[in-house]
Design an enzyme around this catalytic site. Sequence first.
Site, mmCIF file in Angstrom:
data_model
loop_
_atom_site.group_PDB
_atom_site.id
_atom_site.type_symbol
_atom_site.label_atom_id
_atom_site.label_comp_id
_atom_site.label_asym_id
_atom_site.label_seq_id
_atom_site.Cartn_x
_atom_site.Cartn_y
_atom_site.Cartn_z
ATOM 1 N N ARG A 94 0.839 -1.191 0.000
ATOM 2 C CA ARG A 94 0.000 0.000 0.000
ATOM 3 C C ARG A 94 0.878 1.247 0.000
ATOM 4 N NH1 ARG A 94 -5.013 1.832 2.572
ATOM 5 N NH2 ARG A 94 -5.163 4.013 1.979
ATOM 6 N N ARG A 104 -6.761 0.244 -4.082
ATOM 7 C CA ARG A 104 -5.711 -0.087 -3.122
ATOM 8 C C ARG A 104 -5.481 -1.587 -2.988
ATOM 9 N NH1 ARG A 104 -8.349 2.949 0.782
ATOM 10 N NH2 ARG A 104 -7.960 4.623 -0.669
ATOM 11 N N ASP A 107 -6.447 -2.271 2.463
ATOM 12 C CA ASP A 107 -6.931 -1.188 3.316
ATOM 13 C C ASP A 107 -7.411 -1.826 4.613
ATOM 14 O OD1 ASP A 107 -7.737 1.364 4.014
ATOM 15 O OD2 ASP A 107 -9.637 1.255 2.943
ATOM 16 N N ASP A 109 -9.095 -0.784 8.139
ATOM 17 C CA ASP A 109 -9.734 0.302 8.882
ATOM 18 C C ASP A 109 -10.049 -0.142 10.303
ATOM 19 O OD1 ASP A 109 -9.762 2.087 6.733
ATOM 20 O OD2 ASP A 109 -11.713 1.369 6.010
HETATM 21 N N1 ROI Z 1 -15.376 0.536 -1.943
HETATM 22 C C1 ROI Z 1 -15.612 -0.745 -1.582
HETATM 23 N N2 ROI Z 1 -16.604 -1.415 -2.176
HETATM 24 N N3 ROI Z 1 -14.882 -1.375 -0.624
HETATM 25 C C2 ROI Z 1 -13.859 -0.727 0.019
HETATM 26 O O1 ROI Z 1 -13.210 -1.338 0.892
HETATM 27 C C3 ROI Z 1 -13.582 0.613 -0.332
HETATM 28 N N4 ROI Z 1 -12.593 1.308 0.278
HETATM 29 C C4 ROI Z 1 -12.351 2.572 -0.028
HETATM 30 C C5 ROI Z 1 -13.167 3.338 -1.035
HETATM 31 C C6 ROI Z 1 -12.238 3.923 -2.078
HETATM 32 C C7 ROI Z 1 -13.898 4.441 -0.298
HETATM 33 N N5 ROI Z 1 -14.140 2.510 -1.701
HETATM 34 C C8 ROI Z 1 -14.372 1.222 -1.332
HETATM 35 O O2 ROI Z 1 -11.404 3.204 0.619
#
Ligand code: ROI
Length: 173
Positions: A94, A104, A107, A109
Site C-alpha cells: 500500500r 488499493r 486497506d 480500517d
Molecule cells: N469501496 C468498496 N466497495 N470497498 C472498500 O473497501 C472501499 N474502500 C475505499 C473506497 C475507495 C472508499 N471505496 C471502497 O477506501
Amino acid sequence: MFPSDYSERLDKVAAYIGLGANLGDPIEAIKSARLAINNVAGIRELAFSSLYRSTPLGPADQPDYVNAVMSVETTLRPLELLRELQAIETAHGRVRKGERWGARTLDLDLLLYGRERIVSEVLTVPHPGIADREFVLYPLGEIAPDLDIPGKGLLADLVRKCPQRGLEVIEHA
Ligand code: ROI
C-alpha cells in the site's frame, strides 16, 4: 500526545477491523492480512466474516473490492493498533499517495475500539463510514449481530436501512 498512549494496557478490549482490497490478488491480500494481524503481539482474533465482493464506493473506474470484517481482542491502545495496521498495509504494497477514493492493494480500517469514541487528526472511531457502508455493515452483522455502535445505534437497524449494492459472499466463513 501522552507517552502512555504507546504503553501496553492490561485490560483486553474488543476491536473491529475492516479489510478491503481491489488490486493485485485481493483475496490473497485479505487472507495474508488476517495472518499478519494474528501475528501481532497483543492482538488475538475473535471472529472473521465471510469474504464479500463489493461495488466500489467512489470512482467507478476501478475494480470491484473484496471486503471482510474481523473482531479481535487486544491489549494495544487505539493508536498502537492503528500503527500496527498501517505497517501491515505498507508491507502489502500500500502506497499512501493522498488520493482519497482510489484503488488499493490493502486497506485496514479500525472500525470500533470497545465502546470508545475517538476524534483526532489521525484516527476517528467509530470509523466515519461505518453506518452507511454495506461492505462493512453486512460482514459486521455476520460476526456481531447484536452490536450497538456508539453514536450510531443498533447494527441491525443500520443493516436494514442499507442497500446491498450488489454485495455478495464469495467465500463463506
Ligand atoms: N469501496 C468498496 N466497495 N470497498 C472498500 O473497501 C472501499 N474502500 C475505499 C473506497 C475507495 C472508499 N471505496 C471502497 O477506501
